[in-house]
Write an enzyme that holds these catalytic residues in place. Structure first.
Site, PDB file in Angstrom:
ATOM      1  N   CYS A  48       7.571   5.055  21.002  1.00  0.00           N
ATOM      2  CA  CYS A  48       8.704   5.548  21.783  1.00  0.00           C
ATOM      3  C   CYS A  48       9.961   5.487  20.934  1.00  0.00           C
ATOM      4  CB  CYS A  48       8.906   4.694  23.034  1.00  0.00           C
ATOM      5  SG  CYS A  48       7.381   4.434  23.929  1.00  0.00           S
ATOM      6  N   ALA A  83       0.816  -1.215   0.000  1.00  0.00           N
ATOM      7  CA  ALA A  83       0.000   0.000   0.000  1.00  0.00           C
ATOM      8  C   ALA A  83       0.851   1.267   0.000  1.00  0.00           C
ATOM      9  CB  ALA A  83      -0.953  -0.005   1.192  1.00  0.00           C
ATOM     10  N   THR A  84       2.036   1.218   0.606  1.00  0.00           N
ATOM     11  CA  THR A  84       2.906   2.399   0.588  1.00  0.00           C
ATOM     12  C   THR A  84       3.233   2.774  -0.849  1.00  0.00           C
ATOM     13  OG1 THR A  84       3.878   1.784   2.714  1.00  0.00           O
ATOM     14  CG2 THR A  84       5.132   3.332   1.356  1.00  0.00           C
ATOM     15  N   HIS A 144      -0.633  -8.038   3.181  1.00  0.00           N
ATOM     16  CA  HIS A 144      -0.372  -8.514   4.552  1.00  0.00           C
ATOM     17  C   HIS A 144      -1.379  -7.994   5.578  1.00  0.00           C
ATOM     18  CE1 HIS A 144       1.848  -5.081   6.529  1.00  0.00           C
ATOM     19  NE2 HIS A 144       2.018  -4.716   5.290  1.00  0.00           N
ATOM     20  N   THR A 202      10.341  -7.075 -12.539  1.00  0.00           N
ATOM     21  CA  THR A 202       9.780  -8.409 -12.759  1.00  0.00           C
ATOM     22  C   THR A 202       8.627  -8.628 -11.794  1.00  0.00           C
ATOM     23  OG1 THR A 202      11.897  -9.247 -13.509  1.00  0.00           O
ATOM     24  CG2 THR A 202      10.306 -10.885 -12.727  1.00  0.00           C
ATOM     25  N   ASN A 234      -6.271   3.059  10.388  1.00  0.00           N
ATOM     26  CA  ASN A 234      -5.504   1.946  10.949  1.00  0.00           C
ATOM     27  C   ASN A 234      -5.283   2.037  12.453  1.00  0.00           C
ATOM     28  OD1 ASN A 234      -3.911   4.101   9.610  1.00  0.00           O
ATOM     29  ND2 ASN A 234      -2.220   3.136  10.678  1.00  0.00           N
ATOM     30  N   SER A 242      -3.140  -3.771   0.283  1.00  0.00           N
ATOM     31  CA  SER A 242      -1.938  -4.449   0.762  1.00  0.00           C
ATOM     32  C   SER A 242      -2.289  -5.877   1.179  1.00  0.00           C
ATOM     33  CB  SER A 242      -1.376  -3.683   1.965  1.00  0.00           C
ATOM     34  OG  SER A 242      -0.322  -4.399   2.543  1.00  0.00           O
ATOM     35  N   GLN A 275      -6.658  -1.191   4.936  1.00  0.00           N
ATOM     36  CA  GLN A 275      -7.249  -1.836   6.121  1.00  0.00           C
ATOM     37  C   GLN A 275      -8.640  -2.407   5.869  1.00  0.00           C
ATOM     38  OE1 GLN A 275      -6.011  -2.561   9.030  1.00  0.00           O
ATOM     39  NE2 GLN A 275      -4.128  -1.353   9.104  1.00  0.00           N
TER      40      GLN A 275
HETATM   41  C1  LIG Z   1      -0.343  -0.974   6.495  1.00  0.00           C
HETATM   42  C2  LIG Z   1      -0.886   0.226   5.852  1.00  0.00           C
HETATM   43  C3  LIG Z   1      -0.186   0.861   4.817  1.00  0.00           C
HETATM   44  C4  LIG Z   1       1.156   0.382   4.347  1.00  0.00           C
HETATM   45  O1  LIG Z   1       1.033  -0.817   3.643  1.00  0.00           O
HETATM   46  P1  LIG Z   1       2.332  -1.635   3.199  1.00  0.00           P
HETATM   47  O2  LIG Z   1       1.769  -2.693   2.309  1.00  0.00           O
HETATM   48  O3  LIG Z   1       2.920  -2.176   4.458  1.00  0.00           O
HETATM   49  O4  LIG Z   1       3.208  -0.705   2.478  1.00  0.00           O
HETATM   50  C5  LIG Z   1      -0.751   1.968   4.235  1.00  0.00           C
HETATM   51  N1  LIG Z   1      -1.935   2.430   4.641  1.00  0.00           N
HETATM   52  C6  LIG Z   1      -2.642   1.852   5.630  1.00  0.00           C
HETATM   53  C7  LIG Z   1      -3.958   2.408   6.041  1.00  0.00           C
HETATM   54  C8  LIG Z   1      -2.130   0.730   6.270  1.00  0.00           C
HETATM   55  O5  LIG Z   1      -2.806   0.178   7.270  1.00  0.00           O
END
Ligand SMILES: *Cc1c(COP(=O)(O)O)cnc(C)c1O
Length: 373
Positions: free
Chosen positions: A324, A69-70, A202, A240, A152, A200, A180
């Site tokens: 922190c 997602a980044t 994961h 790729t 998130n 994303s 999310q």
């Molecule tokens: C986790 C998250 C991201 C980042 O996703 P990645 O796949 O780890 O780069 C971006 N936006 C939100 C809202 C997320 O929860």
């Protein structure tokens, strides 16, 4: 270990792990290759493209695979605004919110350094970004609105359909970070009127390092790649194509929605709140309205945070509302936007349950909190 941080990352579903291993072993060819093995890999990638498109009401040709997602957020915002689209030429204003994911804020900061102006909308007391506030921030030179779907830290769902309507009526591009919410709540890109949507793997029990960006009418749109390459992904994202990760993403898209529905039926968050009340722990819930069923932010007013963390270091994985960094404690930007003091932020935890959390584990967590008051 009781894992309460699935909003940061889910453990892999066992079936996802199986797909990963199988694909790494068998589908090793490059999807761009013209031989049989390459074509097989390409087909398997396109099957997942179709699955994701079906899940969100899009066409497969509108899906670009990225590393997560980044990267999708980078591609949407930079790709649109740095493109040669003549319609956007004199438009230098972006509307986003103060409670976006950190990466979105970093991208917007970067756009500011290139001469763009950014309006950071504040959430209302429920933690939501309203369509009215988006409407009020639009200018004649607004090029893009970027507002996330599920937050998130709070688990709240922004009114994306209404925001999309405002953007549509005002002819402004709309990007939505849906990392999310994918496979957890209904997404329909047409109903939402989004032009770009980030995902994303994961965050739905798929592997890290793979995600996707939905781009409306990609074939007719000017998009500047963030990663220039050898023409992969319709020339929008070089490199790729990560076929084993994509196949595993596909398994997650296939299985996660039902697993999440089953999890939601266990009413884990309700049980957690009832147990807190029964134990006499004072708490407040942060963020109100429509929310995800596995993720919620709580402030435990009487808890001794260091005691709670120290005594459960190896038993409970907590996500605290403040990160922190060495000696300095910084409140999260989301809590700060909601007007939290540093002390309140310190006593705030994001609780996000895994799919298989048991009532026994939840009771253990509640008792641990009680012991730390
Ligand atoms: C986790 C998250 C991201 C980042 O996703 P990645 O796949 O780890 O780069 C971006 N936006 C939100 C809202 C997320 O929860």
């Amino acid at each position: 270990m009781i894992y309460l941080d699935t909003a940061a990352s889910y453990p892999l579903l066992p079936e996802v792990k199986e797909t990963l291993i199988k694909e790494f072993e068998n589908h090793y060819a490059n999807s761009a290759a013209s031989h049989y093995l390459g074509e097989e890999v390409n087909k398997s990638i396109n099957r997942v493209r179709e699955m994701l498109a079906d899940e969100i009401g899009a066409f497969p040709s509108e899906i670009v695979f990225t590393s997560g997602a980044t990267e999708s957020n980078n591609l949407a915002i930079k790709g649109a605004l740095l493109s040669k689209d003549p319609k956007l030429k004199s438009k230098k204003h972006i509307v986003t919110s103060a409670i976006e994911h950190k990466c979105n804020l970093a991208i917007c900061n970067y756009m500011e350094s290139l001469g763009f102006e950014v309006t950071y909308l504040m959430p209302n007391k429920n933690g939501l970004i309203t369509a009215e506030s988006v409407k009020g921030a639009l200018r004649v030179d607004t090029a893009l609105v970027s507002i996330m779907h599920a937050n998130n830290e709070l688990g709240t769902l922004n009114p994306i359909k209404e925001i999309g309507q405002v953007c549509f009526e005002n002819d402004v591009l709309f990007h939505c970070d849906a990392a999310q919410s994918l496979c957890k709540t209904e997404i329909d890109v047409d109903n939402f009127n989004v032009d770009f949507m980030s995902f994303s793997a994961h965050k739905i029990a798929g592997p890290k390092g793979i995600g996707a960006l939905y781009i409306r009418d990609l074939r007719e749109r000017e998009i500047e790649p963030v990663i220039h390459g050898a023409g992969q992904e319709q020339g929008v994202r070089g490199g790729t194509v990560a076929s084993p990760l994509i196949a595993a993403f596909g398994t997650a898209i296939e299985l996660f929605p039902l697993r999440y529905k089953e999890f939601s039926k266990t009413k884990a968050l309700e049980f957690f709140k009832e147990s807190l009340q029964a134990t006499g722990i004072t708490y407040s819930e942060n963020g109100h309205g429509e929310k995800l069923s596995h993720c919620c932010s709580f402030t435990f007013h009487d808890v001794k945070v260091t005691k709670l963390i120290r005594e459960n270091d190896e038993k409970i994985a907590f996500a605290q509302g403040s990160a922190c960094s060495s000696k300095e404690i910084q409140a999260s930007h989301v809590l700060t936007a909601l007007g939290f003091s540093r002390e309140e932020a310190e006593k705030t935890f994001r609780i996000s349950f895994p799919l298989d959390i048991s009532h026994e584990q939840i009771s253990f967590v509640v008792n641990a909190i009680k012991k730390a008051t």
